[in-house]
Design a protein around this motif. Structure first.
Motif, PDB file in Angstrom:
ATOM      1  N   GLY A 186      -4.207  -2.201  -1.467  1.00 47.29           N
ATOM      2  CA  GLY A 186      -5.539  -2.040  -2.039  1.00 47.29           C
ATOM      3  C   GLY A 186      -5.618  -2.554  -3.462  1.00 47.29           C
ATOM      4  N   PHE A 187      -6.394  -1.857  -4.303  1.00 44.92           N
ATOM      5  CA  PHE A 187      -6.645  -2.319  -5.667  1.00 44.92           C
ATOM      6  C   PHE A 187      -5.345  -2.583  -6.445  1.00 44.92           C
ATOM      7  CE2 PHE A 187     -11.035  -0.065  -5.928  1.00 44.92           C
ATOM      8  CZ  PHE A 187     -11.619  -1.123  -5.255  1.00 44.92           C
ATOM      9  N   GLY A 188      -4.399  -1.645  -6.346  1.00 45.34           N
ATOM     10  CA  GLY A 188      -3.165  -1.801  -7.101  1.00 45.34           C
ATOM     11  C   GLY A 188      -2.397  -3.035  -6.689  1.00 45.34           C
ATOM     12  N   THR A 189      -2.293  -3.250  -5.389  1.00 36.91           N
ATOM     13  CA  THR A 189      -1.587  -4.427  -4.882  1.00 36.91           C
ATOM     14  C   THR A 189      -2.309  -5.704  -5.280  1.00 36.91           C
ATOM     15  OG1 THR A 189      -0.770  -3.130  -3.001  1.00 36.91           O
ATOM     16  CG2 THR A 189      -0.678  -5.534  -2.803  1.00 36.91           C
ATOM     17  N   PHE A 190      -3.655  -5.696  -5.193  1.00 36.16           N
ATOM     18  CA  PHE A 190      -4.433  -6.865  -5.608  1.00 36.16           C
ATOM     19  C   PHE A 190      -4.204  -7.157  -7.093  1.00 36.16           C
ATOM     20  CE2 PHE A 190      -8.001  -7.624  -2.356  1.00 36.16           C
ATOM     21  CZ  PHE A 190      -7.214  -7.185  -1.306  1.00 36.16           C
ATOM     22  N   ASP A 191      -4.214  -6.112  -7.897  1.00 39.21           N
ATOM     23  CA  ASP A 191      -4.006  -6.267  -9.339  1.00 39.21           C
ATOM     24  C   ASP A 191      -2.663  -6.933  -9.612  1.00 39.21           C
ATOM     25  OD1 ASP A 191      -4.219  -5.893 -12.152  1.00 39.21           O
ATOM     26  OD2 ASP A 191      -3.232  -3.944 -12.002  1.00 39.21           O
ATOM     27  N   GLU A 192      -1.615  -6.446  -8.965  1.00 39.67           N
ATOM     28  CA  GLU A 192      -0.274  -6.981  -9.169  1.00 39.67           C
ATOM     29  C   GLU A 192      -0.178  -8.418  -8.669  1.00 39.67           C
ATOM     30  OE1 GLU A 192       1.653  -2.508  -8.695  1.00 39.67           O
ATOM     31  OE2 GLU A 192       1.357  -3.801  -6.955  1.00 39.67           O
ATOM     32  N   LEU A 193      -0.774  -8.689  -7.514  1.00 40.70           N
ATOM     33  CA  LEU A 193      -0.730 -10.040  -6.960  1.00 40.70           C
ATOM     34  C   LEU A 193      -1.459 -11.034  -7.849  1.00 40.70           C
ATOM     35  CD1 LEU A 193      -0.312 -12.226  -4.807  1.00 40.70           C
ATOM     36  CD2 LEU A 193      -2.335 -11.316  -3.617  1.00 40.70           C
ATOM     37  N   SER A 228       0.806  -1.216   0.000  1.00 45.17           N
ATOM     38  CA  SER A 228       0.000   0.000   0.000  1.00 45.17           C
ATOM     39  C   SER A 228       0.841   1.269   0.000  1.00 45.17           C
ATOM     40  CB  SER A 228      -0.917   0.006   1.227  1.00 45.17           C
ATOM     41  OG  SER A 228      -1.613   1.225   1.319  1.00 45.17           O
ATOM     42  N   ALA A 229       0.287   2.297  -0.642  1.00 44.87           N
ATOM     43  CA  ALA A 229       0.874   3.638  -0.590  1.00 44.87           C
ATOM     44  C   ALA A 229       0.326   4.438   0.584  1.00 44.87           C
ATOM     45  CB  ALA A 229       0.589   4.381  -1.891  1.00 44.87           C
ATOM     46  N   ARG A 230      -0.476   3.788   1.452  1.00 45.79           N
ATOM     47  CA  ARG A 230      -1.132   4.517   2.540  1.00 45.79           C
ATOM     48  C   ARG A 230      -0.651   4.116   3.933  1.00 45.79           C
ATOM     49  NH1 ARG A 230      -7.492   5.096   0.640  1.00 45.79           N
ATOM     50  NH2 ARG A 230      -7.069   5.522  -1.568  1.00 45.79           N
ATOM     51  N   ILE A 231       0.060   3.023   4.038  1.00 44.65           N
ATOM     52  CA  ILE A 231       0.509   2.567   5.356  1.00 44.65           C
ATOM     53  C   ILE A 231       1.643   3.466   5.839  1.00 44.65           C
ATOM     54  CG2 ILE A 231       1.657   0.700   6.593  1.00 44.65           C
ATOM     55  CD1 ILE A 231       0.111  -1.268   4.839  1.00 44.65           C
ATOM     56  N   PRO A 232       1.492   4.080   7.001  1.00 46.47           N
ATOM     57  CA  PRO A 232       2.514   5.035   7.451  1.00 46.47           C
ATOM     58  C   PRO A 232       3.725   4.351   8.065  1.00 46.47           C
ATOM     59  CG  PRO A 232       0.793   4.857   9.103  1.00 46.47           C
ATOM     60  CD  PRO A 232       0.352   3.988   7.939  1.00 46.47           C
ATOM     61  N   ALA A 233       4.829   5.076   8.071  1.00 46.04           N
ATOM     62  CA  ALA A 233       5.986   4.639   8.839  1.00 46.04           C
ATOM     63  C   ALA A 233       5.625   4.720  10.321  1.00 46.04           C
ATOM     64  CB  ALA A 233       7.184   5.532   8.538  1.00 46.04           C
ATOM     65  N   PRO A 234       6.243   3.900  11.171  1.00 48.01           N
ATOM     66  CA  PRO A 234       5.890   3.909  12.597  1.00 48.01           C
ATOM     67  C   PRO A 234       5.947   5.290  13.241  1.00 48.01           C
ATOM     68  CG  PRO A 234       7.223   2.000  12.107  1.00 48.01           C
ATOM     69  CD  PRO A 234       7.209   2.829  10.850  1.00 48.01           C
ATOM     70  N   LYS A 236       3.602  -1.614  11.376  1.00 51.16           N
ATOM     71  CA  LYS A 236       4.582  -2.683  11.591  1.00 51.16           C
ATOM     72  C   LYS A 236       5.049  -3.270  10.256  1.00 51.16           C
ATOM     73  CE  LYS A 236       0.879  -6.113  12.191  1.00 51.16           C
ATOM     74  NZ  LYS A 236       0.222  -7.055  13.136  1.00 51.16           N
ATOM     75  N   TYR A 237       4.194  -3.229   9.240  1.00 55.95           N
ATOM     76  CA  TYR A 237       4.586  -3.782   7.944  1.00 55.95           C
ATOM     77  C   TYR A 237       5.624  -2.903   7.252  1.00 55.95           C
ATOM     78  CZ  TYR A 237       0.634  -6.900   8.604  1.00 55.95           C
ATOM     79  OH  TYR A 237      -0.222  -7.845   9.108  1.00 55.95           O
ATOM     80  N   TYR A 238       5.611  -1.614   7.541  1.00 52.29           N
ATOM     81  CA  TYR A 238       6.666  -0.734   7.036  1.00 52.29           C
ATOM     82  C   TYR A 238       8.014  -1.239   7.526  1.00 52.29           C
ATOM     83  CZ  TYR A 238       9.182   3.657   6.014  1.00 52.29           C
ATOM     84  OH  TYR A 238      10.059   4.605   5.537  1.00 52.29           O
TER      85      TYR A 238
END
Length: 295
Positions: free
Chosen positions: A217-224, A86-92, A119-121
């Motif tokens: 989101g959509f972009g990641t799903f598309d790529e996956l 995601s492009a929306r998950i913030p750094a801690p 945490k995923y960042y």
């Protein structure tokens, strides 16, 4: 004035002048006539308006395919570790700010969920660092060079992790109506901008020898799903496909239900692996390729 003959042209030189030299010849002459000043007289490969015409789309496709391919090859990059997310998950360190910026109770709940994914960042950054530290090379070519979409959040974390180790890192940006700057951790000469999503996705996978997919989101799903389809149908050889955050993926996609409905095979569930830590993900890559890690 000397009458000495000009030195002979070396046999290694091509018989024709290159495009850059030809363009220089044009610049050496003033465009003084109406014919020379008309756009029709411009060299076709220097005529931007012409190259942007709808009829030239196939040419633009080819250019967008060739430019990154040639530059990555010149940089000695044989394979990549691609990191989606995601492009929306913030750094801690930015997570609390996301919560504080929420204007309504509903927005705050969403912000809290995003902040919890910070945490995923860290895991994306750690995975990239592990790949860069491994410094896998073969015949002078580099393997598992970290490649992301070049944007913020998880993409930034991936590039940042590789840079933490002093390694080069690739960013494949896409032109969007809302501006998306390359994150500052992408190596400048490995920072590419695409117009066509299709060509960008192709370049993600042309050199990929492992793909890590973080919540998105959509972009990641598309790529996956494109990746899973390519491997499932045999268009692409199997590679490690790592879904980070089993809880998230089990919540948003019921893969087993798709198999139970008969729409994919149960063996298709083995195309990917759920992992939760960078160490677990990198260990799967090491095992898959029987890498010598030096441990």
């Amino acid at each position: 004035m000397s009458n000495d003959p000009a030195p002979p042209t070396p046999l290694s030189h091509p018989a024709f002048y290159g495009a850059e030299q030809e363009a220089g010849f044009v610049e050496d002459h003033a465009h003084t006539s109406p014919q020379q000043r008309d756009p029709a007289y411009e060299l076709a490969f220097r005529d931007t308006d012409f190259l942007l015409r709808q009829e030239l789309r196939p040419v633009r496709f080819q250019l967008e395919l060739l430019k990154p391919e040639m530059l990555l090859d010149e940089a000695g990059i044989a394979s990549t570790l691609v990191i989606y997310g995601s492009a929306r998950i913030p750094a801690p360190d930015a997570a609390q700010g996301v919560i504080d910026a929420a204007a309504t109770p509903a927005a705050r709940k969403i912000a809290e969920r995003l902040a919890a994914k910070a945490k995923y960042y860290d895991q994306a950054r750690r995975l990239a660092r592990l790949a860069a530290d491994a410094n896998v090379t073969e015949s002078g070519k580099r393997h598992f060079v970290v490649c992301s979409g070049g944007g913020p959040a998880i993409m930034e974390a991936a590039n940042r992790g590789a840079r933490d180790a002093g390694a080069d890192t690739i960013g494949l940006n896409i032109t969007l109506r809302h501006e998306q700057q390359p994150n500052p951790f992408v190596t400048p000469h490995l920072s590419f901008q695409f117009h066509y999503f299709a060509l960008r996705k192709m370049h993600f996978l042309l050199r990929a020898r492992a793909v890590a997919v973080f919540p998105g989101g959509f972009g990641t799903f598309d790529e996956l799903f494109e990746l899973l389809t390519l491997v499932q149908t045999g268009k692409m050889r199997p590679i490690p496909i790592l879904l980070f955050g089993g809880e998230y993926w089990d919540k948003v996609i019921n893969f087993r239900a798709i198999a139970e409905e008969g729409l994919i095979g149960f063996d298709d569930l083995d195309l990917f692996h759920r992992v939760d830590t960078a160490e677990e993900g990198w260990a799967r890559i090491v095992d898959f390729y029987a890498l010598e890690t030096g441990d």
